[in-house]
Design a protein around this motif. Structure first.
Motif, PDB file in Angstrom:
ATOM      1  N   SER A 162       0.837  -1.069   0.016  1.00 39.51           N
ATOM      2  CA  SER A 162      -0.129   0.049   0.004  1.00 39.51           C
ATOM      3  C   SER A 162       0.859   1.000  -0.020  1.00 39.51           C
ATOM      4  O   SER A 162       0.525   2.134  -0.722  1.00 39.51           O
ATOM      5  CB  SER A 162      -0.903  -0.004   1.146  1.00 39.51           C
ATOM      6  OG  SER A 162      -1.850  -1.180   1.279  1.00 39.51           O
ATOM      7  N   PHE A 163       1.801   1.255   0.904  1.00 40.47           N
ATOM      8  CA  PHE A 163       2.864   2.533   0.877  1.00 40.47           C
ATOM      9  C   PHE A 163       3.494   2.360  -0.419  1.00 40.47           C
ATOM     10  O   PHE A 163       3.528   3.755  -0.987  1.00 40.47           O
ATOM     11  CB  PHE A 163       3.833   2.133   1.890  1.00 40.47           C
ATOM     12  CG  PHE A 163       4.878   3.137   2.112  1.00 40.47           C
ATOM     13  CD1 PHE A 163       4.264   4.488   2.518  1.00 40.47           C
ATOM     14  CD2 PHE A 163       6.181   3.161   1.902  1.00 40.47           C
ATOM     15  CE1 PHE A 163       5.168   5.620   2.874  1.00 40.47           C
ATOM     16  CE2 PHE A 163       7.061   4.176   1.923  1.00 40.47           C
ATOM     17  CZ  PHE A 163       6.622   5.424   2.577  1.00 40.47           C
ATOM     18  N   CYS A 164       3.762   1.547  -1.034  1.00 38.89           N
ATOM     19  CA  CYS A 164       4.290   1.516  -2.486  1.00 38.89           C
ATOM     20  C   CYS A 164       3.356   2.183  -3.421  1.00 38.89           C
ATOM     21  O   CYS A 164       3.989   3.112  -4.333  1.00 38.89           O
ATOM     22  CB  CYS A 164       5.278   0.316  -2.839  1.00 38.89           C
ATOM     23  SG  CYS A 164       6.566  -0.173  -2.055  1.00 38.89           S
ATOM     24  N   PHE A 165       2.337   1.841  -3.370  1.00 41.46           N
ATOM     25  CA  PHE A 165       1.119   2.424  -4.385  1.00 41.46           C
ATOM     26  C   PHE A 165       0.844   3.862  -3.939  1.00 41.46           C
ATOM     27  O   PHE A 165       1.042   4.461  -5.104  1.00 41.46           O
ATOM     28  CB  PHE A 165       0.283   1.665  -4.154  1.00 41.46           C
ATOM     29  CG  PHE A 165      -0.073   0.055  -4.923  1.00 41.46           C
ATOM     30  CD1 PHE A 165       0.654  -0.077  -6.179  1.00 41.46           C
ATOM     31  CD2 PHE A 165      -0.848  -0.660  -4.392  1.00 41.46           C
ATOM     32  CE1 PHE A 165       0.604  -1.139  -6.600  1.00 41.46           C
ATOM     33  CE2 PHE A 165      -0.940  -1.943  -4.979  1.00 41.46           C
ATOM     34  CZ  PHE A 165      -0.281  -2.265  -6.107  1.00 41.46           C
ATOM     35  N   ILE A 166       1.010   4.208  -2.747  1.00 40.26           N
ATOM     36  CA  ILE A 166       0.848   5.634  -2.538  1.00 40.26           C
ATOM     37  C   ILE A 166       2.145   6.478  -2.987  1.00 40.26           C
ATOM     38  O   ILE A 166       1.852   7.374  -3.675  1.00 40.26           O
ATOM     39  CB  ILE A 166       0.657   5.910  -0.819  1.00 40.26           C
ATOM     40  CG1 ILE A 166      -0.659   5.330  -0.540  1.00 40.26           C
ATOM     41  CG2 ILE A 166       0.901   7.125  -0.537  1.00 40.26           C
ATOM     42  CD1 ILE A 166      -0.691   5.261   1.049  1.00 40.26           C
ATOM     43  N   LEU A 167       3.260   6.037  -2.877  1.00 38.63           N
ATOM     44  CA  LEU A 167       4.449   6.779  -3.426  1.00 38.63           C
ATOM     45  C   LEU A 167       4.395   6.700  -5.059  1.00 38.63           C
ATOM     46  O   LEU A 167       4.521   7.703  -5.679  1.00 38.63           O
ATOM     47  CB  LEU A 167       5.771   5.851  -2.861  1.00 38.63           C
ATOM     48  CG  LEU A 167       6.041   6.172  -1.634  1.00 38.63           C
ATOM     49  CD1 LEU A 167       7.292   5.300  -1.070  1.00 38.63           C
ATOM     50  CD2 LEU A 167       6.495   7.632  -1.321  1.00 38.63           C
ATOM     51  N   GLY A 203       1.768   6.814  -7.035  1.00 40.56           N
ATOM     52  CA  GLY A 203       0.610   7.451  -7.219  1.00 40.56           C
ATOM     53  C   GLY A 203       1.263   9.022  -7.152  1.00 40.56           C
ATOM     54  O   GLY A 203       1.012   9.622  -7.971  1.00 40.56           O
ATOM     55  N   MET A 204       1.925   9.180  -5.915  1.00 39.11           N
ATOM     56  CA  MET A 204       2.451  10.544  -5.749  1.00 39.11           C
ATOM     57  C   MET A 204       3.471  11.240  -6.799  1.00 39.11           C
ATOM     58  O   MET A 204       3.345  12.112  -7.233  1.00 39.11           O
ATOM     59  CB  MET A 204       3.016  10.648  -4.326  1.00 39.11           C
ATOM     60  CG  MET A 204       1.756  10.587  -3.173  1.00 39.11           C
ATOM     61  SD  MET A 204       2.610  10.566  -1.705  1.00 39.11           S
ATOM     62  CE  MET A 204       3.183  12.133  -1.421  1.00 39.11           C
TER      63      MET A 204
END
Length: 68
Positions: free
Chosen positions: A16-21, A23-24
């Protein structure tokens, strides 16, 4: 007390953290793209593609030199 568990919860947080990064990063790249288009529209006569290309190639070269 030691608990038995799996890595599923930790993996879910990391993914999830990788997806957020990711996306950012896409959001920042899109904003930079829009700003660049606005700059070109605003300063049509002063836009020098050759110098900007050379600057970009220099920055990419520095990035690759640091990365390795």
């Amino acid at each position: 007390m030691k608990l038995k568990g799996s890595y599923t919860v930790e993996a879910a947080f990391i993914i999830s953290f990788c997806f957020i990064l990711f996306g950012m990063a896409i959001g920042v790249a899109y904003e930079l793209f829009q700003i660049t288009l606005e700059y070109v529209k605003y300063k049509e006569g002063n836009f020098d593609a050759v110098n900007l290309f050379r600057l970009k190639e220099g920055l990419v070269g520095i990035y690759h030199a640091i990365k390795e």
